[in-house]
Write a protein that holds these residues in place. Structure first.
Motif, short mmCIF file in Angstrom:
data_model
loop_
_atom_site.label_atom_id
_atom_site.label_comp_id
_atom_site.label_asym_id
_atom_site.label_seq_id
_atom_site.Cartn_x
_atom_site.Cartn_y
_atom_site.Cartn_z
N LEU A 9 52.59 77.51 46.40
CA LEU A 9 53.85 77.88 46.68
C LEU A 9 53.82 78.89 48.00
O LEU A 9 54.49 78.85 48.71
N ASN A 10 52.29 79.58 47.86
CA ASN A 10 52.08 80.25 49.14
C ASN A 10 52.14 79.37 50.33
O ASN A 10 52.32 79.79 51.67
N LEU A 11 51.66 78.11 50.37
CA LEU A 11 51.68 77.24 51.54
C LEU A 11 53.08 77.12 52.05
O LEU A 11 53.25 76.96 53.19
N LEU A 12 54.17 77.10 51.39
CA LEU A 12 55.49 76.97 51.52
C LEU A 12 56.03 78.02 52.43
O LEU A 12 56.58 78.11 53.31
N HIS A 23 54.50 79.69 66.12
CA HIS A 23 53.51 80.47 66.84
C HIS A 23 52.63 81.01 65.41
O HIS A 23 53.23 81.88 64.69
N VAL A 24 51.19 80.71 65.52
CA VAL A 24 50.60 81.03 64.45
C VAL A 24 50.34 82.64 64.28
O VAL A 24 50.34 83.22 63.08
N GLY A 25 50.16 83.10 65.27
CA GLY A 25 49.71 84.67 65.39
C GLY A 25 51.09 85.48 64.83
O GLY A 25 51.02 86.34 64.20
N ARG A 26 52.38 85.13 65.38
CA ARG A 26 53.38 85.65 65.00
C ARG A 26 53.83 85.29 63.60
O ARG A 26 54.39 86.24 62.96
N ALA A 27 53.57 83.98 63.03
CA ALA A 27 53.61 83.73 61.88
C ALA A 27 52.78 84.77 60.90
O ALA A 27 53.20 85.31 59.89
N GLY A 32 52.33 89.00 56.71
CA GLY A 32 51.49 89.93 56.50
C GLY A 32 50.00 89.39 56.13
O GLY A 32 49.17 89.93 55.40
N ARG A 33 49.74 88.08 56.83
CA ARG A 33 48.37 87.57 56.74
C ARG A 33 47.42 87.71 58.09
O ARG A 33 48.07 87.64 59.05
N HIS A 40 44.13 78.31 58.80
CA HIS A 40 43.62 77.33 57.55
C HIS A 40 44.61 76.78 57.08
O HIS A 40 44.74 75.65 56.60
N SER A 41 45.74 77.67 56.61
CA SER A 41 47.09 77.04 55.84
C SER A 41 47.44 75.92 56.61
O SER A 41 48.05 74.83 55.96
N LEU A 42 47.80 75.98 57.96
CA LEU A 42 48.17 74.92 58.87
C LEU A 42 47.39 73.75 58.54
O LEU A 42 48.30 72.64 58.57
#
Length: 305
Positions: A9-12, A23-27, A32-33, A40-42
């Protein structure tokens, strides 16, 4: 078909952030990761869904067609999961719920302090976020889904939302107490000769144009609150909602006057998403807002005109 046993579920949650930010950085900051963890999740999401999701176009990242479709449906699906997994009961005294609302500035000044006082007593650990104003009717579906409620004076239906009346209001002229034109402002001639404060996105001048009247604008400001402060410090004339004007008349040394042309009364409405009708916390907040709205009406009836 995806094997649900392999889905974290954390992937979702990460996917929701990636789709919202593109955007990976803003996401990563949004949830808060760390950026490497989101990267890696992407990779895992790409493998799971068989789609790139984010692709580089020139110097920026863009969502793939499938990602765009997911951005429309995923937030609501995750909200259902959150509701499914949430405790059955809402206990205000211990709740750390974060509520997000959009309230126009002229209403916020009237109702937010009272809402906060009630919340401080009943739910001292809860958090209220009053977001910057923008018309909810121009918001994306994704943005609207994130709100617990919003207010508007537009008596129109919005798909997926319920509407409830808060209180009535009407616009009045406002000037400083010793304004030289005070006694004559109710006449159309004095109104036309005066210099006025316009408020961004206020449709007043469009309406006046249909009556063949044009104001002389000396100042434009983004909010009714700023218009009142400007009127208190100058000879400019403000045209603002009566309840806000009455609430600030004494502290700002202002007086109100009936305009020569009157748009008539209108209603302020509370809108909330139907999918949160059974959400105990959201219902608790709505009840507070409605109660505060009734208090505003009561105070106005008691105040001298």
């Amino acid at each position: 078909m995806v094997n649900l046993s392999s889905v974290d579920l954390n992937l979702l949650v990460t996917l929701e952030a990636l789709l919202a930010e593109a955007h990976v950085g803003r996401a990563a900051r949004r949830i808060g990761r760390s950026q490497p963890a989101v990267s890696h999740s992407l990779l895992r999401l790409r493998e799971l869904l068989g789609d790139a999701l984010l692709v580089r176009v020139g110097t920026r990242m863009e969502l793939t067609p499938r990602a765009l479709r997911l951005r429309q449906s995923l937030p609501e699906a995750l909200e259902r999961v959150r509701t499914l997994l949430a405790p059955e009961s809402f206990v205000p005294k211990t709740s750390t719920r974060r509520f997000q609302v959009v309230i126009h500035d002229h209403l916020a000044d009237l109702v937010v302090p009272a809402i906060v006082r009630r919340m401080s007593v009943e739910a001292p650990r809860a958090r209220l976020e009053v977001l910057p104003w923008e018309s909810p009717f121009a918001m994306t579906a994704e943005r609207l889904r994130s709100l617990d409620l919003f207010t508007s004076c537009e008596a129109v239906d919005l798909q997926g939302f319920e509407r409830q009346a808060l209180f009535g209001d009407r616009d009045v002229l406002v000037v400083r107490r010793d304004h030289p034109r005070l006694k004559r402002l109710g006449t159309l001639r004095a109104f036309a000769e005066a210099r006025h404060i316009a408020v961004t996105r206020d449709p007043l001048d469009t309406w006046l144009a249909t009556k063949g009247v044009e104001r002389q604008i000396g100042l434009t400001v983004p909010s009714y609150l700023q218009a009142l402060h400007a009127a208190a410090a100058s000879d400019l004339v403000a045209f603002v909602p009566r309840r806000l004007a009455e609430a600030l008349a004494a502290p700002l040394a202002l007086v109100t006057a009936k305009p020569p042309l009157d748009q008539g009364p209108y209603e302020e409405f509370l809108f909330y998403p139907r999918r949160r009708e059974d959400d105990e916390a959201a219902r608790w907040l709505r009840e507070i807002v409605v109660a505060v709205g009734k208090d505003v009406t009561t105070r106005s009836r008691r105040s001298p005109r």
